[in-house]
Design a protein around this motif. Structure first.
Motif, PDB file in Angstrom:
ATOM      1  N   UNK A 228       3.239  27.252 -67.182  1.00 37.05           N
ATOM      2  CA  UNK A 228       4.065  26.200 -67.397  1.00 37.05           C
ATOM      3  C   UNK A 228       3.323  23.971 -66.543  1.00 37.05           C
ATOM      4  N   UNK A 229       2.636  24.655 -65.712  1.00 36.32           N
ATOM      5  CA  UNK A 229       2.364  22.990 -65.841  1.00 36.32           C
ATOM      6  C   UNK A 229       1.286  22.947 -67.023  1.00 36.32           C
TER       7      UNK A 229
ATOM      8  N   UNK B 165       1.106   7.184 -59.323  1.00 34.54           N
ATOM      9  CA  UNK B 165       1.459   7.983 -60.461  1.00 34.54           C
ATOM     10  C   UNK B 165       2.499   9.348 -60.327  1.00 34.54           C
ATOM     11  N   UNK B 166       2.955   9.518 -61.264  1.00 37.71           N
ATOM     12  CA  UNK B 166       4.242  10.655 -61.221  1.00 37.71           C
ATOM     13  C   UNK B 166       4.299  11.213 -61.829  1.00 37.71           C
ATOM     14  N   UNK B 167       3.613  12.515 -62.284  1.00 34.54           N
ATOM     15  CA  UNK B 167       3.143  13.222 -63.452  1.00 34.54           C
ATOM     16  C   UNK B 167       3.188  15.203 -63.569  1.00 34.54           C
ATOM     17  N   UNK B 168       3.261  15.471 -64.517  1.00 33.66           N
ATOM     18  CA  UNK B 168       3.319  17.093 -64.979  1.00 33.66           C
ATOM     19  C   UNK B 168       1.788  17.687 -63.741  1.00 33.66           C
ATOM     20  N   UNK B 169       1.308  17.340 -63.646  1.00 34.27           N
ATOM     21  CA  UNK B 169       0.098  17.872 -62.971  1.00 34.27           C
ATOM     22  C   UNK B 169      -0.255  16.745 -61.837  1.00 34.27           C
ATOM     23  N   UNK B 170       0.293  16.071 -61.355  1.00 35.43           N
ATOM     24  CA  UNK B 170      -0.268  15.189 -60.455  1.00 35.43           C
ATOM     25  C   UNK B 170       1.028  14.059 -59.319  1.00 35.43           C
ATOM     26  N   UNK B 171       1.000  13.566 -58.395  1.00 34.74           N
ATOM     27  CA  UNK B 171       1.801  12.962 -57.801  1.00 34.74           C
ATOM     28  C   UNK B 171       1.928  13.022 -56.747  1.00 34.74           C
ATOM     29  N   UNK B 172       3.415  11.906 -56.127  1.00 32.83           N
ATOM     30  CA  UNK B 172       3.382  12.264 -54.505  1.00 32.83           C
ATOM     31  C   UNK B 172       4.630  13.519 -53.691  1.00 32.83           C
TER      32      UNK B 172
ATOM     33  N   UNK C 193      -0.226  34.882 -60.920  1.00 32.84           N
ATOM     34  CA  UNK C 193       0.546  35.538 -61.674  1.00 32.84           C
ATOM     35  C   UNK C 193       0.144  36.488 -61.387  1.00 32.84           C
ATOM     36  N   UNK C 194       1.260  38.064 -61.047  1.00 34.33           N
ATOM     37  CA  UNK C 194       1.148  39.489 -60.726  1.00 34.33           C
ATOM     38  C   UNK C 194       0.205  40.085 -61.543  1.00 34.33           C
ATOM     39  N   UNK C 195       1.000  39.398 -63.123  1.00 35.11           N
ATOM     40  CA  UNK C 195       0.482  40.435 -64.069  1.00 35.11           C
ATOM     41  C   UNK C 195      -0.715  40.312 -64.404  1.00 35.11           C
ATOM     42  N   UNK C 196      -1.263  38.599 -64.483  1.00 33.28           N
ATOM     43  CA  UNK C 196      -2.679  38.999 -64.563  1.00 33.28           C
ATOM     44  C   UNK C 196      -3.473  38.512 -63.808  1.00 33.28           C
ATOM     45  N   UNK C 197      -3.153  38.812 -62.673  1.00 34.79           N
ATOM     46  CA  UNK C 197      -4.218  39.202 -61.231  1.00 34.79           C
ATOM     47  C   UNK C 197      -4.615  37.518 -61.254  1.00 34.79           C
ATOM     48  N   UNK C 198      -4.091  36.252 -61.558  1.00 33.80           N
ATOM     49  CA  UNK C 198      -4.976  35.118 -61.372  1.00 33.80           C
ATOM     50  C   UNK C 198      -3.593  34.000 -60.490  1.00 33.80           C
ATOM     51  N   UNK C 199      -5.046  33.425 -59.210  1.00 35.21           N
ATOM     52  CA  UNK C 199      -4.420  32.680 -59.119  1.00 35.21           C
ATOM     53  C   UNK C 199      -4.810  31.581 -59.467  1.00 35.21           C
ATOM     54  N   UNK C 200      -3.321  30.576 -60.369  1.00 33.01           N
ATOM     55  CA  UNK C 200      -4.071  28.855 -61.014  1.00 33.01           C
ATOM     56  C   UNK C 200      -2.685  27.073 -60.094  1.00 33.01           C
ATOM     57  N   UNK C 201      -3.304  26.623 -61.220  1.00 34.08           N
ATOM     58  CA  UNK C 201      -3.348  25.185 -59.996  1.00 34.08           C
ATOM     59  C   UNK C 201      -1.633  24.739 -60.501  1.00 34.08           C
ATOM     60  N   UNK C 202      -0.562  24.583 -60.197  1.00 35.34           N
ATOM     61  CA  UNK C 202       0.746  24.256 -60.041  1.00 35.34           C
ATOM     62  C   UNK C 202       1.329  23.641 -60.402  1.00 35.34           C
ATOM     63  N   UNK C 203       0.963  22.149 -59.214  1.00 35.12           N
ATOM     64  CA  UNK C 203       0.283  20.650 -58.906  1.00 35.12           C
ATOM     65  C   UNK C 203      -0.311  20.619 -57.776  1.00 35.12           C
ATOM     66  N   UNK C 204      -1.132  18.993 -58.091  1.00 31.66           N
ATOM     67  CA  UNK C 204      -1.738  18.300 -56.689  1.00 31.66           C
ATOM     68  C   UNK C 204      -1.164  16.967 -56.457  1.00 31.66           C
ATOM     69  N   UNK C 205      -0.788  17.699 -55.397  1.00 36.34           N
ATOM     70  CA  UNK C 205      -0.605  16.092 -54.605  1.00 36.34           C
ATOM     71  C   UNK C 205      -1.032  15.146 -53.980  1.00 36.34           C
ATOM     72  N   UNK C 206      -0.546  14.085 -54.770  1.00 37.48           N
ATOM     73  CA  UNK C 206      -1.161  12.523 -54.060  1.00 37.48           C
ATOM     74  C   UNK C 206      -0.914  12.170 -52.596  1.00 37.48           C
ATOM     75  N   UNK C 207      -1.965  10.999 -52.380  1.00 40.39           N
ATOM     76  CA  UNK C 207      -1.306  10.414 -51.329  1.00 40.39           C
ATOM     77  C   UNK C 207      -0.707   8.869 -51.162  1.00 40.39           C
TER      78      UNK C 207
ATOM     79  N   UNK D 273      -0.579  26.690 -50.430  1.00 36.93           N
ATOM     80  CA  UNK D 273      -1.105  24.944 -50.081  1.00 36.93           C
ATOM     81  C   UNK D 273      -3.400  25.206 -49.426  1.00 36.93           C
ATOM     82  N   UNK D 274      -3.743  24.549 -51.029  1.00 33.78           N
ATOM     83  CA  UNK D 274      -5.040  24.207 -50.400  1.00 33.78           C
ATOM     84  C   UNK D 274      -5.139  22.909 -49.959  1.00 33.78           C
ATOM     85  N   UNK D 275      -5.727  22.576 -49.265  1.00 32.76           N
ATOM     86  CA  UNK D 275      -6.037  21.010 -48.540  1.00 32.76           C
ATOM     87  C   UNK D 275      -7.125  20.506 -49.448  1.00 32.76           C
TER      88      UNK D 275
END
Length: 204
Positions: free
Chosen positions: A72-73, A197-204, A179-193, A159-161
């Motif tokens: 989705x990201x 910026x504010x976008x589909x992949x990173x922001x506060x 993703x249970x079907x693919x058995x994969x952990x994938x990045x949905x969002x990156x929190x910044x401090x 959540x990974x810091x």
């Protein structure tokens, strides 16, 4: 005699399978001897996916970074940038500089058409982030000592810091989804401090 023959044939079969398995991987360009590029990425846990992210970002491997993003990201990022040609909120500074770098100037000494980008999202994302890097517009960077500081996993979300070893953004927090079907952990969002910026992949 039949038993000895059966053991002999089984041994030959086992040996042939072993030799075949070695032969199909011996020419692999990946250190893990994976068959494909995608199989070379370790998505098995929030930590392994995060470590792959750190490695990719430090080495400026933005194709791998894109592969690590949740579906989705990925789609939201492509929709905003490639389809809408909207870069506002994605990078530091003037987004028009990135636009010009992508479509008015040359990237990697080669003019690339939108049609080519449309058929190869990996190429587009790599050129986009390289253009941002050239203009010092990436919202965070990793120093040599960048590392995972904390992992908090609840069901199918984690959540990974990450301590970035950089003053620009001393730490970031990844949200990963499983993703249970693919058995994969994938990045949905990156929190910044720090970054504005504010976008589909990173922001506060």
């Amino acid at each position: 005699m039949n038993k000895l023959k059966a053991v002999y044939l089984f041994s030959l079969l086992f040996l042939s399978i072993t030799v075949y398995a070695e032969s199909i991987n011996k020419d692999s360009i990946y250190k893990s001897d994976a068959r494909t590029y995608f199989q070379a990425i370790d998505f098995r846990s929030p930590q392994s996916s995060s470590e792959a992210f750190i490695s990719a970002w430090k080495s400026r491997d933005y194709v791998t970074f894109f592969a690590l993003l949740d579906t989705k990201t990925q789609a939201n990022l492509i929709r905003k940038t490639l389809l809408a040609l909207e870069f506002d909120g994605l990078f530091l500074g003037d987004s028009q500089l990135i636009f010009k770098e992508m479509f008015s100037a040359t990237v990697g000494n080669k003019r690339t058409s939108i049609i080519e980008y449309g058929s190869d999202f990996n190429l587009f994302i790599d050129d986009l982030l390289m253009a941002a890097e050239k203009n010092k517009a990436l919202p965070f960077v990793f120093g040599e000592q960048a590392k995972i500081a904390h992992v908090d996993t609840k069901n199918e979300e984690a959540k990974v810091t990450i301590q970035t070893d950089s003053e620009l953004e001393p730490k970031i927090v990844l949200t990963l989804k499983y993703n249970a079907d693919r058995k994969r952990w994938k990045i949905a969002y990156i929190q910044l401090f720090n970054a504005q910026v504010d976008s589909p992949i990173w922001g506060k």
